[in-house]
Design a protein around this motif. Sequence first.
Motif, PDB file in Angstrom:
ATOM      1  N   TYR A 140       0.797  -1.196  -0.057  1.00 48.16           N
ATOM      2  CA  TYR A 140       0.103   0.056   0.033  1.00 48.16           C
ATOM      3  C   TYR A 140       0.832   1.305  -0.037  1.00 48.16           C
ATOM      4  N   PRO A 141       1.690   1.489  -1.030  1.00 48.87           N
ATOM      5  CA  PRO A 141       2.425   2.697  -0.973  1.00 48.87           C
ATOM      6  C   PRO A 141       1.729   4.015  -1.054  1.00 48.87           C
ATOM      7  N   THR A 142       2.208   4.904  -0.516  1.00 53.03           N
ATOM      8  CA  THR A 142       1.378   6.306  -0.285  1.00 53.03           C
ATOM      9  C   THR A 142       1.765   7.144  -1.589  1.00 53.03           C
ATOM     10  N   GLY A 143       1.068   8.324  -1.729  1.00 51.67           N
ATOM     11  CA  GLY A 143       1.511   9.237  -2.588  1.00 51.67           C
ATOM     12  C   GLY A 143       0.958   9.145  -4.178  1.00 51.67           C
ATOM     13  N   PHE A 144       0.078   7.916  -4.357  1.00 52.03           N
ATOM     14  CA  PHE A 144      -0.377   7.880  -5.616  1.00 52.03           C
ATOM     15  C   PHE A 144      -2.025   8.240  -5.736  1.00 52.03           C
ATOM     16  N   SER A 145      -2.070   9.106  -6.608  1.00 54.85           N
ATOM     17  CA  SER A 145      -3.761   9.527  -6.897  1.00 54.85           C
ATOM     18  C   SER A 145      -4.124   9.057  -8.126  1.00 54.85           C
ATOM     19  N   ARG A 146      -5.193   8.255  -8.104  1.00 59.03           N
ATOM     20  CA  ARG A 146      -5.899   7.773  -9.259  1.00 59.03           C
ATOM     21  C   ARG A 146      -6.073   8.756 -10.421  1.00 59.03           C
ATOM     22  N   THR A 147      -6.000   8.361 -11.693  1.00 58.41           N
ATOM     23  CA  THR A 147      -6.394   9.355 -12.682  1.00 58.41           C
ATOM     24  C   THR A 147      -7.186   8.437 -13.891  1.00 58.41           C
TER      25      THR A 147
ATOM     26  N   ASP B 142       6.148  12.475  -6.714  1.00 56.53           N
ATOM     27  CA  ASP B 142       7.159  13.179  -7.290  1.00 56.53           C
ATOM     28  C   ASP B 142       7.500  12.147  -8.475  1.00 56.53           C
ATOM     29  N   ASP B 143       8.699  12.765  -9.546  1.00 58.36           N
ATOM     30  CA  ASP B 143       8.764  12.089 -10.738  1.00 58.36           C
ATOM     31  C   ASP B 143      10.057  10.902 -10.747  1.00 58.36           C
ATOM     32  N   ALA B 144      10.238  10.504  -9.331  1.00 59.22           N
ATOM     33  CA  ALA B 144      11.373   9.416  -9.248  1.00 59.22           C
ATOM     34  C   ALA B 144      10.949   8.252 -10.172  1.00 59.22           C
ATOM     35  N   MET B 145      10.189   7.765 -10.249  1.00 63.43           N
ATOM     36  CA  MET B 145      10.054   6.683 -11.200  1.00 63.43           C
ATOM     37  C   MET B 145      10.177   6.845 -12.573  1.00 63.43           C
ATOM     38  N   SER B 146      10.000   8.036 -13.092  1.00 64.28           N
ATOM     39  CA  SER B 146      10.057   8.288 -14.501  1.00 64.28           C
ATOM     40  C   SER B 146      11.627   8.243 -14.873  1.00 64.28           C
ATOM     41  N   HIS B 147      12.526   7.956 -13.930  1.00 67.22           N
ATOM     42  CA  HIS B 147      13.818   7.981 -13.925  1.00 67.22           C
ATOM     43  C   HIS B 147      14.374   6.705 -13.842  1.00 67.22           C
ATOM     44  N   TRP B 148      13.522   5.678 -13.453  1.00 66.31           N
ATOM     45  CA  TRP B 148      13.925   4.264 -13.114  1.00 66.31           C
ATOM     46  C   TRP B 148      14.460   3.611 -14.655  1.00 66.31           C
ATOM     47  N   ARG B 149      15.081   2.504 -14.738  1.00 61.80           N
ATOM     48  CA  ARG B 149      15.592   1.989 -15.991  1.00 61.80           C
ATOM     49  C   ARG B 149      14.727   1.772 -16.830  1.00 61.80           C
ATOM     50  N   LYS B 150      13.831   1.041 -16.441  1.00 60.05           N
ATOM     51  CA  LYS B 150      12.888   0.462 -17.392  1.00 60.05           C
ATOM     52  C   LYS B 150      11.527   0.485 -16.873  1.00 60.05           C
ATOM     53  N   PRO B 151      10.789   1.655 -16.885  1.00 58.75           N
ATOM     54  CA  PRO B 151       9.467   2.045 -16.339  1.00 58.75           C
ATOM     55  C   PRO B 151       8.120   1.007 -17.211  1.00 58.75           C
ATOM     56  N   ARG B 152       8.440   0.591 -18.482  1.00 60.86           N
ATOM     57  CA  ARG B 152       7.569   0.027 -18.725  1.00 60.86           C
ATOM     58  C   ARG B 152       7.389  -1.593 -18.335  1.00 60.86           C
TER      59      ARG B 152
END
Length: 326
Positions: free
Chosen positions: A55-62, A70-80
Motif C-alpha cells: 500500500y504505497p502512499t503518494g499515488f492519486s488515481r487518474t 514526485d517524478d522519481a519513477m520516471s527516471h527508473w531504468r525500465k518503467p514499462r
Amino acid sequence: MRGERPVLSGALRVRGWKLYDAKLGIWVARVPKGIRTRQLYVNGVRAVRARGPLYPTGFSRTPSGYQAADDAMSHWRKPRDLEAVTLTQWKMMRCPVGAITGREIVMQQPCWANVNVFPAIWAFQTITWWENAYELLDTPGEWYLDSAAGRLYSIPRLGQKLARDDVELPRLQRLVEVRGTAARPVERVSFQGLTFAYATWLNGANGYADDQSGFHLNGPNHSSNVVGHDPDVVPTPGNVRLAYARHVAFIHDDFRHLGGVGLELRTGSKRNAVIANRFDDISSAAVQLGGVAISDGHPASSAQVVADNIVTSNLVRRVSREYQDT
C-alpha cells in the motif's frame, strides 16, 4: 529405468553469476536476450519478483492510471517493465505500465480499461504493491529480469550461493498439449510417473484483469457493468492442457513450479482420469475442469461437452502463489 522419474522442464538453468552491487548484495547473470518469464526458482524455491512495500502512499488515481507524488519513477531504468497489483474483495488484478512522464503514470491498454469495467468497489482502485523493477530490488530472495539486455539480477537468500546453486528460469508456457478435434479426439494416452515442472504464463498488455477464479478479461470492447462480473472472459491456461481428449490418464505424476494452471481439461474433455498426482507450488489453480465460454455453457454439439472426468486422491498444496483469486 526402475526408480527414475523423468522431468519435463520448461526452464533454462542459469549459470555464470557475478557480484554486481556489493552494497545491496545484487548478483547478475547473462541470459538470452528477449527471454520473458514471470518466475525464477533457486534450489526448487520460488523467488520473489522485485516488489515495493504494501500500500504505497503518494499515488492519486487518474483516468489513465496514477499521478505520483514526485517524478522519481520516471527516471527508473525500465518503467514499462513495472506492474501494479491490487487485492480487492475476491479479486486480484495486475496491470502493466505503459509510460511514465514526470509524475504521470499511464497504464497499458487494454488492461487498464478492463480492470475498470466493474463498479468501483471491484475495480482497480488502490495499489497494493508495485512489482518488477530493478529499483525495487532490496530484499534477499528477490529478482529482476532485464529481458532486452539479457541480464538477470537477484539477491540471494541467506545460505544461497547463486554461482553454485540450481537456478531455473522458466521460459516455456506449454509443457504438454493434448489436442484433438470434435471429429477426431485424442484417445487412450497415459502419463504416469512423470514430473511436469518449470513453466511460465505471459499475458502481455492484457495483464490480469480478473473477473473471478482465474477467469479474466482479454482484448478491447468490454462494457461497464454493475454486477461485478463480465460475460466475456477467458481461462488462465494450463501449463499441461487437454482439449477434445478422451480416456487420457494422469496417474502418480508431479506438477510443480508452474506459472499458470497446473492441469487444464478444456472443451471436449471426456472420461479422463486425474488420480493420485501431486500439485505443488503453482501460480494459479491446480486443476481446471471445463470453462465458461459459450461453447462450454451452450455447446453446439455433444462433442464439446466436458463430462465424466475423474479427479480424485490428488495432493494439492501451495497453489494460487501468484494469482490469489484462484
